[in-house]
Design an enzyme around this catalytic site. Structure first.
Site, PDB file in Angstrom:
ATOM      1  CG  LEU A 151     114.432  11.549  96.826  1.00 33.88           C
ATOM      2  CD1 LEU A 151     115.326  10.465  97.184  1.00 33.88           C
ATOM      3  CD2 LEU A 151     112.836  10.823  96.902  1.00 33.88           C
ATOM      4  CG  ASN A 206     115.471  22.073  96.215  1.00 32.12           C
ATOM      5  OD1 ASN A 206     114.588  21.742  96.614  1.00 32.12           O
ATOM      6  ND2 ASN A 206     116.642  21.422  96.130  1.00 32.12           N
ATOM      7  CG  PHE A 247     109.086  24.374 103.419  1.00 30.18           C
ATOM      8  CD1 PHE A 247     108.551  22.923 103.503  1.00 30.18           C
ATOM      9  CD2 PHE A 247     110.383  24.556 103.463  1.00 30.18           C
ATOM     10  CE1 PHE A 247     109.426  22.019 103.339  1.00 30.18           C
ATOM     11  CE2 PHE A 247     111.256  23.380 103.220  1.00 30.18           C
ATOM     12  CZ  PHE A 247     110.793  22.062 103.139  1.00 30.18           C
ATOM     13  N   GLY A 251     113.109  29.277 111.912  1.00 33.45           N
ATOM     14  CA  GLY A 251     114.222  28.451 112.545  1.00 33.45           C
ATOM     15  C   GLY A 251     115.499  29.406 112.564  1.00 33.45           C
ATOM     16  CB  CYS A 258     119.415  20.256  98.607  1.00 34.67           C
ATOM     17  SG  CYS A 258     119.705  18.543  98.646  1.00 34.67           S
ATOM     18  CE  LYS A 261     124.035  20.262  95.793  1.00 34.25           C
ATOM     19  NZ  LYS A 261     123.065  20.055  94.496  1.00 34.25           N
ATOM     20  CE  LYS A 319     115.639  16.789 106.407  1.00 38.22           C
ATOM     21  NZ  LYS A 319     114.632  16.630 105.325  1.00 38.22           N
TER      22      LYS A 319
HETATM   23  C1  UGA Z   1     115.416  19.688 100.025  1.00 33.69           C
HETATM   24  C2  UGA Z   1     113.854  19.683  99.608  1.00 33.69           C
HETATM   25  O1  UGA Z   1     112.708  20.046 100.446  1.00 33.69           O
HETATM   26  C3  UGA Z   1     113.670  18.308  98.688  1.00 33.69           C
HETATM   27  O2  UGA Z   1     112.300  18.457  98.120  1.00 33.69           O
HETATM   28  C4  UGA Z   1     114.635  18.339  97.724  1.00 33.69           C
HETATM   29  O3  UGA Z   1     114.350  16.970  97.068  1.00 33.69           O
HETATM   30  C5  UGA Z   1     116.052  18.120  98.423  1.00 33.69           C
HETATM   31  O4  UGA Z   1     116.134  19.388  98.947  1.00 33.69           O
HETATM   32  C6  UGA Z   1     117.235  17.912  97.405  1.00 33.69           C
HETATM   33  O5  UGA Z   1     117.212  18.865  96.382  1.00 33.69           O
HETATM   34  O6  UGA Z   1     117.355  16.883  97.202  1.00 33.69           O
HETATM   35  P1  UGA Z   1     115.999  18.573 102.526  1.00 33.69           P
HETATM   36  O7  UGA Z   1     117.744  19.094 101.998  1.00 33.69           O
HETATM   37  O8  UGA Z   1     116.092  17.160 102.757  1.00 33.69           O
HETATM   38  O9  UGA Z   1     115.132  18.532 101.099  1.00 33.69           O
HETATM   39  O10 UGA Z   1     115.729  19.260 103.451  1.00 33.69           O
HETATM   40  P2  UGA Z   1     114.371  20.158 103.876  1.00 33.69           P
HETATM   41  O11 UGA Z   1     113.370  19.256 104.624  1.00 33.69           O
HETATM   42  O12 UGA Z   1     113.820  20.960 102.738  1.00 33.69           O
HETATM   43  O13 UGA Z   1     114.895  21.140 104.945  1.00 33.69           O
HETATM   44  C7  UGA Z   1     115.669  22.126 104.503  1.00 33.69           C
HETATM   45  C8  UGA Z   1     116.086  23.161 105.686  1.00 33.69           C
HETATM   46  O14 UGA Z   1     115.112  23.873 105.988  1.00 33.69           O
HETATM   47  C9  UGA Z   1     116.427  22.556 106.973  1.00 33.69           C
HETATM   48  O15 UGA Z   1     117.287  23.189 107.390  1.00 33.69           O
HETATM   49  C10 UGA Z   1     115.314  22.493 107.737  1.00 33.69           C
HETATM   50  O16 UGA Z   1     115.342  22.587 109.128  1.00 33.69           O
HETATM   51  C11 UGA Z   1     114.610  24.032 107.370  1.00 33.69           C
HETATM   52  N1  UGA Z   1     113.215  24.211 107.428  1.00 33.69           N
HETATM   53  C12 UGA Z   1     112.297  23.475 106.772  1.00 33.69           C
HETATM   54  C13 UGA Z   1     112.768  25.244 108.194  1.00 33.69           C
HETATM   55  O17 UGA Z   1     113.516  25.861 108.911  1.00 33.69           O
HETATM   56  N2  UGA Z   1     111.407  25.346 108.433  1.00 33.69           N
HETATM   57  C14 UGA Z   1     110.460  24.642 107.842  1.00 33.69           C
HETATM   58  O18 UGA Z   1     109.146  24.731 107.883  1.00 33.69           O
HETATM   59  C15 UGA Z   1     110.753  23.729 106.874  1.00 33.69           C
END
Ligand code: UGA
Length: 454
Positions: A151, A206, A247, A251, A258, A261, A319
């Protein structure tokens, strides 16, 4: 709890999304939560955090009677068919995952479980943990399954109800089948694997995504130095189906509860297994370098000196779409700006207060008297603010947009000096608009709207 009911232990992001979604699918769900205040709020239909559709499914579950909340002391596991463990696995000081909450729960439930029931681990746990659970449970009449969650905060319910795939790790095919049957209404692709593979797959996903982001952010820094445009470069990369479009948004660095860690935990798991996962150590180091890079650009835009400068920061959450501040890249950058002597005032659309930095509830208020405005979180609303008003209230009208959110032409027309990460002075992407959109705009339903040109 009914004979085929589902018990979810832990009402964090994973547990709550699981509990309300299973209730939505028609199962009888009991959610066990130790925090009395959180339990009370949930029983009254109030989610403890911002999450799309959470309130709707929570209140529907409570109203239909499919969902209830209980304390660990009063939880009765003797009638339940499935116990989903959704407990936190925070980072221990050595980088590994701290599994004390998980094993504490196992100890409590082990004597109560009825024969034939199944313990399902949804927490992110190091490879080998399911085997330890089997040993600790010491109940050959109870199944153990690993069912990692994928998620994304802000889109957790949607991801649960429309998963790319369901991963079910099990030794016993009938236990895997029973867990898969709970998700049957979703018609999702089910991937049955061994226990260890399911556990490792979660970390692999991840860590791979974090590595992809570190790579993109390093390319963005290189764009800053060479005159290339990261919007154009990632459009070309994303058009290659082997790389994919998701992705690739640069940024200030990646964060959240997540990625940092789990990436550290996989490095620690690898080390324990006798493998130096140098690539992932570089991924982590590269992320720290991204935060530093942003601060060096901020200093450059302040004529080389951050000491004594007033900086307005838009965005605090890790985010958009969440109110979660855990391991937020915005806070990493703000901390570094403060350490360099800048005084920072932050504004975030969903966070009013933050221990690390003074906040303003109004975006223009935050910018009053600022020498620099830095955009740190990809909240789409930031692109809609009145830039003339921003320029008017700032002491030096300079913007550093780490998410590529603001339209450079509009910023310049408003009298702002505009700079975006990886965009050599903020030039708009020259890839033909139609092509760029088709390369990067293919809907990834988990993503926030794509920032302009990126
Ligand atoms: C992440 C994973 O995407 C999920 O699949 C996973 O289930 C989850 O961790 C978990 O282990 O529980 P999440 O932590 O909600 O989900 O956040 P993401 O949407 O993946 O974003 C993570 C970071 O990457 C944020 O700081 C976001 O701003 C950054 N990001 C994401 C970017 O800088 N650029 C992108 O294109 C995408």
């Amino acid at each position: 709890m009914t004979a085929n009911g589902v018990t979810v232990v832990g009402a964090g992001y994973v547990g709550l999304a699981t509990a309300v979604s299973f209730a939505h699918l028609g199962h009888r769900v009991t959610c066990v939560e130790k925090d009395p205040a959180r339990r009370e709020a949930l029983a009254a239909g109030r989610p403890p955090f911002l999450e799309d559709r959470m309130e709707e499914l929570l209140t529907a579950g409570l109203r239909s009677g499919h969902l209830s909340f209980v304390a660990p002391e009063t939880a009765d596991y003797s009638g339940t068919g499935f116990v989903f463990l959704c407990l936190p696995t925070p980072q221990a000081p050595d980088g590994s995952a701290d599994l004390s909450a998980l094993f504490g729960a196992i100890e409590q439930i082990a004597p109560q479980l009825r024969p034939g029931s199944i313990v399902v681990d949804k927490s992110t746990v190091p490879v080998g943990t399911a085997r330890t659970i089997i040993d600790q449970l010491d109940r050959p009449d109870v199944g153990v399954v690993s069912n990692p969650e994928f998620l994304q905060e802000g889109a957790a319910i949607d991801a649960f109800l429309r998963p790319d795939r369901l991963v079910i790790g099990a030794d016993d095919p009938s236990a895997a089948q029973a867990v898969a049957a709970l998700y049957a209404p979703l018609n999702a692709q089910v991937m049955v694997t061994g226990l260890a593979s399911a556990e490792l797959a979660k970390y692999a996903c991840n860590s791979f995504l974090a590595t992809k982001l570190s790579f993109v952010n390093a390319i963005a820094a290189l764009c800053d130095l060479t005159g290339a445009d990261v919007g154009e470069v990632t459009a070309v990369m994303g058009a290659d189906r082997r790389i994919g479009t998701a992705f690739l948004r640069p940024g200030p660095g990646w964060g959240g509860s997540c990625f940092p860690k789990d990436t550290s935990a996989l490095v620690a798991t690898a080390a324990r297994a006798g493998f130096d996962f140098g690539l992932l150590r570089a991924t982590l180091a590269s992320n720290r370098q991204s935060f530093d890079w942003v601060v060096s650009l901020a200093a450059e835009l302040c004529d080389g000196r951050l000491e004594g400068r007033r900086v307005a920061a838009w965005g605090l959450t890790f985010k958009a779409g969440t109110d979660d501040l855990r391991d937020s890249p915005a806070l990493e950058v703000i901390g570094r700006l403060q350490a360099a002597g800048a005084s920072v005032v932050a504004h975030d659309p969903v966070v009013d207060r933050c221990a690390a930095v003074p906040t303003a509830t109004d975006p223009y208020q935050a910018a009053v008297g600022a020498d620099l405005l830095i955009v740190l979180t990809e909240w789409p609303v930031f692109a809609t603010h009145d830039l003339r008003r921003v320029a008017d209230v700032m002491s030096r009208p300079v913007v550093l947009d780490t998410r590529g959110l603001i339209d450079p032409a509009k910023a310049r027309a408003a009298g702002l000096v505009y700079r975006a990460i990886g965009r050599a002075g903020g030039a708009p992407a020259r890839v033909r608009a139609g092509d760029a959109r088709s390369a990067l705009g293919q809907p990834d339903r988990h993503r926030s709207p794509e920032p302009s040109g990126a």
